[in-house]
Design a protein around this motif. Structure first.
Motif, short mmCIF file in Angstrom:
data_model
loop_
_atom_site.label_atom_id
_atom_site.label_comp_id
_atom_site.label_asym_id
_atom_site.label_seq_id
_atom_site.Cartn_x
_atom_site.Cartn_y
_atom_site.Cartn_z
N ASN A 1 -4.92 9.46 -0.29
CA ASN A 1 -4.63 10.47 -1.20
C ASN A 1 -5.36 9.90 -2.42
OD1 ASN A 1 -2.91 11.94 0.47
ND2 ASN A 1 -1.22 11.86 -1.23
N TRP A 2 -5.85 10.74 -3.29
CA TRP A 2 -6.31 10.42 -4.85
C TRP A 2 -5.24 9.60 -5.30
CZ3 TRP A 2 -10.99 11.35 -6.08
CH2 TRP A 2 -11.71 12.46 -5.91
N HIS A 3 -5.63 8.69 -6.09
CA HIS A 3 -4.71 7.38 -6.63
C HIS A 3 -5.13 6.57 -7.59
CE1 HIS A 3 -6.45 5.21 -3.41
NE2 HIS A 3 -6.43 4.12 -4.10
N SER A 4 -4.61 5.79 -8.25
CA SER A 4 -5.02 4.94 -9.54
C SER A 4 -4.33 3.64 -9.21
CB SER A 4 -5.05 5.42 -10.77
OG SER A 4 -3.90 5.66 -11.34
N HIS A 5 -4.85 2.72 -9.83
CA HIS A 5 -4.38 1.30 -10.02
C HIS A 5 -4.45 1.01 -11.34
CE1 HIS A 5 -4.75 0.94 -5.62
NE2 HIS A 5 -5.95 1.30 -5.72
N PRO A 6 -3.20 0.44 -11.84
CA PRO A 6 -3.17 0.04 -13.39
C PRO A 6 -4.09 -1.06 -13.75
CG PRO A 6 -0.96 0.37 -12.60
CD PRO A 6 -1.70 0.48 -11.52
N SER A 7 -4.47 -2.00 -12.73
CA SER A 7 -5.28 -2.86 -13.19
C SER A 7 -6.54 -3.16 -12.20
CB SER A 7 -4.55 -4.36 -12.89
OG SER A 7 -3.57 -4.56 -13.82
N TRP B 1 0.28 7.15 -6.85
CA TRP B 1 -0.25 8.04 -5.96
C TRP B 1 -0.21 9.56 -6.52
CZ3 TRP B 1 -2.57 6.32 -2.00
CH2 TRP B 1 -2.40 5.03 -1.39
N MET B 2 -1.39 10.35 -5.95
CA MET B 2 -1.46 11.73 -6.25
C MET B 2 -1.89 12.69 -5.37
SD MET B 2 -4.09 10.51 -9.41
CE MET B 2 -3.83 9.06 -10.27
N GLU B 3 -2.35 13.94 -5.48
CA GLU B 3 -2.62 14.63 -4.36
C GLU B 3 -3.39 14.20 -3.26
OE1 GLU B 3 -3.60 15.34 -7.48
OE2 GLU B 3 -5.41 16.02 -7.51
N GLN B 4 -3.16 14.85 -2.13
CA GLN B 4 -4.27 14.71 -1.06
C GLN B 4 -5.72 15.12 -1.28
OE1 GLN B 4 -2.97 17.01 2.56
NE2 GLN B 4 -2.20 15.24 3.23
N VAL B 5 -6.72 13.95 -0.70
CA VAL B 5 -8.05 14.62 -0.83
C VAL B 5 -8.04 15.67 0.53
CG1 VAL B 5 -10.65 13.49 -0.17
CG2 VAL B 5 -8.72 12.21 -1.33
N SER B 6 -8.72 16.84 -0.43
CA SER B 6 -8.62 18.20 0.57
C SER B 6 -9.88 17.93 1.80
CB SER B 6 -8.95 19.28 -0.14
OG SER B 6 -10.24 19.31 -0.70
#
Ligand code: MN
Length: 158
Positions: free
Chosen positions: A76-82, A145-150
């Motif tokens: 999914n779309w996501h990010s990592h704090p570091s 974690w965020m939404e799916q990559v369509s």
């Protein structure tokens, strides 16, 4: 005669099982690290296999492991704090930062995903991909974690 047929039948089943095993190995031949477990479908599209071989602790504050993405599979779309490092060890795939072009990845490529930047990574449509991931400074968090990559986003170049 009946017994002979039965043996033949079992022999064929054994051959099929052995062939399936061989196919599986060709698709995921980075045999240094085991394939791991199927990653949860709420955070991934398609089948991705995660082997989290370095567990988090307060000495190193790092998590690391390997993910094998089957063809078409992605996070999914996501990010990592570091942020996060990706070391591509097998196959072909993509990495994309939100709002930037999709970046093609192949065996031997290294990617630095910057901190707190929305992104995804995964296999190409035709070929699977394995990468090692390293997430540093886990005291700040590991992943959001965020939404799916369509399918439309996955197939687009931007
Ligand atoms: Mn990531």
């Amino acid at each position: 005669m009946k017994k002979k047929l039965s043996i033949l039948k079992h022999g064929s089943i054994l051959l099929i099982v052995l062939s399936l095993g061989a196919c599986n190995k060709r698709e995921n031949n980075d045999s240094i690290f085991p394939k791991g477990e199927l990653a949860p479908s709420e955070n991934f599209t398609g089948n991705a296999w995660n082997n989290p071989f370095v567990a988090n602790d307060t000495v190193y504050n790092i998590v690391a492991g390997k993910v094998y993405f089957e063809p078409g599979a992605r996070t999914n779309w996501h990010s990592h704090p570091s942020g996060q490092l990706l070391l591509i060890i097998e196959g072909e795939g993509f990495h994309q930062i939100k709002g930037e072009p999709k970046q093609a990845l192949k065996k031997g490529d290294v990617v630095k995903c910057p901190p707190n930047v929305m992104h995804w990574h995964g296999a190409s449509a035709a070929t699977g991909m394995s990468h090692i991931y390293i997430v540093p400074n886990t005291e700040k968090g590991i992943v959001n974690w965020m939404e799916q990559v369509s399918n439309q986003e996955y197939e687009s170049n931007y």
